[in-house]
Design an enzyme around this catalytic site. Structure first.
Site, PDB file in Angstrom:
ATOM      1  N   GLY A 255       0.816  -1.202   0.000  1.00 31.48           N
ATOM      2  CA  GLY A 255       0.000   0.000   0.000  1.00 31.48           C
ATOM      3  C   GLY A 255       0.848   1.249   0.000  1.00 31.48           C
ATOM      4  O   GLY A 255       0.608   2.186  -0.754  1.00 31.48           O
ATOM      5  N   ALA A 256       1.873   1.264   0.847  1.00 27.82           N
ATOM      6  CA  ALA A 256       2.764   2.414   0.937  1.00 27.82           C
ATOM      7  C   ALA A 256       3.980   2.011   1.744  1.00 27.82           C
ATOM      8  O   ALA A 256       4.005   0.968   2.404  1.00 27.82           O
ATOM      9  CB  ALA A 256       2.057   3.602   1.580  1.00 27.82           C
ATOM     10  N   GLU A 258       7.162   3.684   4.369  1.00 25.38           N
ATOM     11  CA  GLU A 258       7.448   4.810   5.253  1.00 25.38           C
ATOM     12  C   GLU A 258       8.878   5.314   5.167  1.00 25.38           C
ATOM     13  O   GLU A 258       9.394   5.907   6.118  1.00 25.38           O
ATOM     14  CB  GLU A 258       7.159   4.410   6.705  1.00 25.38           C
ATOM     15  CG  GLU A 258       8.097   3.366   7.308  1.00 25.38           C
ATOM     16  CD  GLU A 258       7.654   1.931   7.170  1.00 25.38           C
ATOM     17  OE1 GLU A 258       8.150   1.068   7.902  1.00 25.38           O
ATOM     18  OE2 GLU A 258       6.791   1.667   6.295  1.00 25.38           O
ATOM     19  N   HIS A 291      -0.796   6.162   8.879  1.00 17.85           N
ATOM     20  CA  HIS A 291       0.034   5.006   9.255  1.00 17.85           C
ATOM     21  C   HIS A 291       1.491   5.233   8.867  1.00 17.85           C
ATOM     22  O   HIS A 291       2.399   5.049   9.685  1.00 17.85           O
ATOM     23  CB  HIS A 291      -0.512   3.746   8.580  1.00 17.85           C
ATOM     24  CG  HIS A 291       0.255   2.503   8.893  1.00 17.85           C
ATOM     25  ND1 HIS A 291      -0.095   1.653   9.917  1.00 17.85           N
ATOM     26  CD2 HIS A 291       1.364   1.960   8.325  1.00 17.85           C
ATOM     27  CE1 HIS A 291       0.765   0.642   9.969  1.00 17.85           C
ATOM     28  NE2 HIS A 291       1.660   0.815   9.000  1.00 17.85           N
ATOM     29  N   GLU A 292       1.716   5.624   7.622  1.00 13.59           N
ATOM     30  CA  GLU A 292       3.097   5.795   7.166  1.00 13.59           C
ATOM     31  C   GLU A 292       3.764   6.966   7.872  1.00 13.59           C
ATOM     32  O   GLU A 292       4.958   6.892   8.195  1.00 13.59           O
ATOM     33  CB  GLU A 292       3.133   5.981   5.641  1.00 13.59           C
ATOM     34  CG  GLU A 292       2.482   4.858   4.842  1.00 13.59           C
ATOM     35  CD  GLU A 292       2.975   3.470   5.211  1.00 13.59           C
ATOM     36  OE1 GLU A 292       4.159   3.324   5.570  1.00 13.59           O
ATOM     37  OE2 GLU A 292       2.179   2.516   5.143  1.00 13.59           O
ATOM     38  N   HIS A 295       4.893   6.026  11.351  1.00 15.81           N
ATOM     39  CA  HIS A 295       6.114   5.217  11.351  1.00 15.81           C
ATOM     40  C   HIS A 295       7.359   6.068  11.557  1.00 15.81           C
ATOM     41  O   HIS A 295       8.410   5.522  11.919  1.00 15.81           O
ATOM     42  CB  HIS A 295       6.246   4.471  10.020  1.00 15.81           C
ATOM     43  CG  HIS A 295       5.692   3.082  10.035  1.00 15.81           C
ATOM     44  ND1 HIS A 295       5.954   2.184  11.047  1.00 15.81           N
ATOM     45  CD2 HIS A 295       4.919   2.408   9.142  1.00 15.81           C
ATOM     46  CE1 HIS A 295       5.358   1.032  10.775  1.00 15.81           C
ATOM     47  NE2 HIS A 295       4.726   1.142   9.635  1.00 15.81           N
TER      48      HIS A 295
END
Length: 850
Positions: A255-256, A258, A291-292, A295
């Site tokens: 998804g991505a 960090e 979320h990222e 992190h």
């Protein structure tokens, strides 16, 4: 599979690397088929007594041009996994030049190309495909990067140092492991913004996209600013660089990512506009951006010592993004949707051949452990810990964690130690949540005598692969008691269960109460208790805990459907009476009412039947749900138009919780209306829709009618230019179609000229949708299994990581009838027999067949 047996890595074998990089300088000379990477790394011996003195640098698919130590040429021993070399006992400088071919890197790990753009994905072990390096998370250093190329945008981690025609240099002052390295080069447009931190420092924000996508950036940047502010206010964490950049990439396995100061995102997880994105897309983007960003502290500033500790950064950061979304939107709705996802993805994983602890003890391919157990169950463990110690003690422990371990690579033991020190609690038993696999079953019985009400609990965890016997765990059980008139007499109280069997008493009550057990889903367990229809109906009507009110409704629906499947029973109108009172209640959140209207999924019902000793029949499950949905539509024939009117949004589109909740209720109502009018209301909504949420929910209903050719063609014509919307087009017509059409439609779509199977998003849109069409995938003739196996074998040669994750479609194969089991086993064995099968897919298939 390859003849050579894959190597198993064990947690118990951990040793620190013997040489610590003091600084890293990388120089990239970009070329699609012949990129040169020159590295200059200052190493010093690691003084740790248990450090390995084997100077081994990981490296895969690299052509070594030359190598030097302290300026003198050396000839290391090179293998397909890396190189070894004799090195001095004192500090030294390692230099080498390698050549790589990004254009040929279809696995999308390391440095690769996506439609002319160079980009990287280094977690977990992709950096070794860029240059020779100790590619492990406990090896941290400061990076300086120079990029030379003929593209206008050249990006890396940290802050820009200098730039000129055809080159740019970046420096990241914060030590990081190689998995957080990032590089992007391409013809990109920067959409910019600013954020001022709580200390007054101005941070330059940039979202880099392909030309034409500039109009889809506003929401991602707004989500980033909200995340930065929230992390300051709730966790006291401030951003630590002058720049924060995000790049949207079309070809991306995850998804991505960090990466420090340069997050790389799957385009679907950051680009949004009302015309092209649904409410669910907006909420998902908001959560993933958060979320990222989170992190930056829980993953980057403090990382994990080894990949066995992956849950340390992922479980904690998932929990933090769940908190964030709860604050931004509806906490009860968020909790329900999180539990739905946990039960749909993690519970089957924990109950099947892929079961593993939150912190595994061994692995062959670490990419296979980016799982719901590590992420979602890992987050549940954090939530339980906070519930046990309380919010204030949790905050105090986190402050100590950040203070003590900033700049370090840590373990679960380090994490628990700060809680033990700051709270005085012994967490040795709680640690079992990290070590034991499987989903505990919590059985509760009640007794009542002379004003004393008692709840007696028993906990058991079934055997899982490699763990036949389980010890009791610490389980926080949130309980509330209701009087027979519906009043709450004991508000939510957390009972701390530590034994295999334990009883808790409530004294001084005037009447026997009704217990609301496991409120807010306070632990990731399966609760087994007496649940008469009368008791569940009472909780549906009176429970003050939103989750348990929803749970009572879910259990009534589930029990009713099981009776319909097993015995041909009629739909439960007594339950529907109670549900109707809920959906008529305009004081309730529309999103909550929409969730109440949603029936248990087909896979969930299959698991319920399996646990009851009944072989699930996918066709019977699908038919029962169809019957019940039709019954609900007919029962509420006169109510549905009023609900649709209440759900209508007349204001200009906003992706906020209020509007999104109303549209979700409207979509649930439209699905029922379609069963009455053959899709007339859906076609009217489709024609008038001014946003993708309304357009796509209408199209889903039209697909369900079977008369969908014209609408699908019109949608394709309108959106063929937009790759992310076309992913929706591909996936919807498989996921929403009748089971008897699912396999043929999937096969047809795999032959479509717009089906780029090497693109992970497009592959998941088609083959992932087939797996979600439960009765279609489990077609009795085995055609769904064969088609899936065909494509997994084909994809494995190009992108093993994506292929391995899609293998989970087969993980529940043992719960079905003998004939289906035989067909799934044959499909798995055919995959396993593929010559040159990747380690990723090989490990997944062998675990499922074991």
């Amino acid at each position: 599979m390859d003849d050579a047996a894959p190597q198993t890595i064990y947690l118990k074998d951990y040793k620190p690397f013997g040489y610590l990089p003091q600084s890293v300088r990388l120089e990239f000379r970009l070329a699609p088929r012949a990129t040169r990477v020159i590295s200059r790394i200052a190493f010093a011996p690691n003084p740790a007594p248990d450090a390995s003195r084997d100077f081994f640098l990981h490296g895969e698919s690299l052509r070594l041009i030359w190598a030097r130590i302290d300026g003198q040429p050396v000839t290391p021993k090179v293998t397909p996994e890396g190189l070894r070399c004799t090195v001095p006992e004192e500090p030294f400088t390692w230099e080498c030049e390698v050549e790589i071919a990004p254009e040929e890197n279809t696995a999308l790990e390391g440095l690769y190309m996506s439609n002319g753009m160079y980009c990287t994905q280094c977690e977990a072990e992709g950096f070794r495909k860029i240059t020779y390096y100790p590619d492990r998370p406990d090896v941290m250093s400061v990076f300086t990067v120079r990029i030379e190329g003929d593209l206008p945008v050249l990006l890396s981690n940290g802050n820009p140092v200098s730039a000129g025609p055809g080159w740019a240099e970046w420096h990241d002052p914060w030590p990081k492991p190689a998995y957080l390295f990032a590089l992007v080069a391409g013809t990109l447009v920067r959409v910019k913004d600013l954020f001022t931190t709580q200390s007054g420092r101005v941070v330059q924000l940039g979202l880099y996209v392909r030309p034409g996508d500039e109009g889809k950036c506003a929401w991602g940047l707004e989500a980033l600013k909200k995340s930065m502010r929230w992390d300051e206010q709730v966790y006291g964490r401030e951003y630590d660089l002058d720049h924060f950049n995000i790049v949207a990439v079309d070809d991306f396995n995850m998804g991505a990512m960090e990466n420090k100061g340069l997050n790389i995102f799957n385009s679907s997880c950051v680009l949004a506009s009302p015309e092209t994105s649904t409410d669910a897309n907006f909420e998902r983007i908001e959560a993933i951006v958060a979320h990222e960003y989170f992190h930056n502290w829980t993953g980057n500033r403090i990382t994990c010592r080894d990949w066995f500790q992956l849950c340390l950064k992922e479980g904690l950061t998932v929990y933090r993004d769940q908190q964030f979304t709860s604050d931004m939107r509806s906490a009860p709705v968020k909790r329900i949707t999180d539990v739905l996802a946990l039960r749909a993805r993690q519970f089957p994983e924990d109950q099947g051949p892929l079961s593993h602890p939150v912190r595994p003890e061994s692995f062959q391919e670490i990419n296979n452990f980016y799982t719901a157990t590590v992420y979602e169950k890992g987050a549940e463990v954090i939530g339980m810990l906070r519930r046990l110690v309380g919010p204030e003690a949790y905050e105090k422990a986190l402050d100590l964690y950040f203070e003590r371990h900033d700049g370090q690579a840590c373990t679960i033991e380090d994490w628990l130690a700060v809680f033990q020190e700051s709270t005085g609690r012994d967490l040795s038993q709680f640690k079992r949540w990290y070590a034991q696999s499987g989903t505990p079953k919590l059985t509760v019985k009640e007794s009542w005598e002379s004003g004393t009400y008692a709840l007696s609990f028993t906990q058991t965890t079934p055997p899982t692969p490699g763990q036949p016997n389980k010890a009791p765990q610490v389980i926080p059980i949130a309980v509330g008691l209701l009087n027979p008139n519906g009043d709450e007499v004991v508000p939510t109280t957390v009972l701390e269960m530590t034994e295999a069997e334990q009883t808790f008493e409530f004294k001084g009550l005037s009447a026997k109460p009704v217990a609301s057990v496991l409120r807010d889903f306070s632990a990731p367990v399966i609760l087994e208790q007496e649940r008469s229809p009368e008791r569940l109906a009472f909780l549906l009507a009176h429970d003050t805990d939103a989750f348990n009110r929803w749970e009572a409704n879910r259990l009534l629906a589930r029990d009713g459907l099981v009776a319909m499947i097993r015995h041909g029973a009629a739909p439960d109108d007594t339950w529907l009476d109670g549900l109707e009172r809920v959906i008529r209640d305009q004081d309730l959140d529309p999103a909550f009412r929409a969730l109440m209207l949603a029936l248990p999924g087909q896979s969930e019902l299959a698991q319920v039947l399996h646990e009851a000793g009944v072989t699930p029949d996918p066709d019977a499950i699908w038919s029962a749900r169809e019957r019940l949905d039709t019954h609900m539509a007919n029962r509420w024939r006169t109510l549905l138009p009023a609900l649709a009117e209440e759900a209508r949004v007349d204001e200009p589109y906003e992706p906020d919780a209020d509007q999104a909740g109303r549209r979700s209720l409207g979509a649930a109502v439209l699905s029922l209306q379609t069963r009455l009018d053959g899709g007339a209301a859906a076609r009217a909504q489709y024609a008038a829709a001014d946003n993708m949420t309304l357009q796509l929910s209408a199209l889903a209903c039209i697909v369900q009618t079977g008369d969908d050719a014209q609408a699908l063609a019109a949608f394709r014509t309108q959106w063929r230019h937009d790759r992310l919307v076309m992913d929706k087009w591909f996936g919807l017509q498989i996921a929403a179609t009748a089971p008897e059409r699912a396999v043929d439609r999937t096969r047809t779509l795999t032959q479509d000229p717009d089906f780029d199977w090497t693109n992970p998003n497009r592959f998941r849109a088609v083959l992932g949708a087939l797996a979600m069409n439960h009765a279609g995938f489990h077609s009795a003739d085995g055609s769904g299994y064969d088609l899936m196996a065909d494509w997994l074998i084909r994809l494995d040669g190009k992108n093993p990581q994506t292929a391995a994750r899609q293998c989970s479609a087969f993980q529940t194969w043992r719960r079905y009838d003998v004939a289906r089991q035989a067909k799934m086993r044959a499909a798995l064995e055919r995959i396993a027999s593929k010559q040159g099968l990747s380690r990723d897919v090989g490990e997944m298939v062998s675990r499922m067949l074991a």
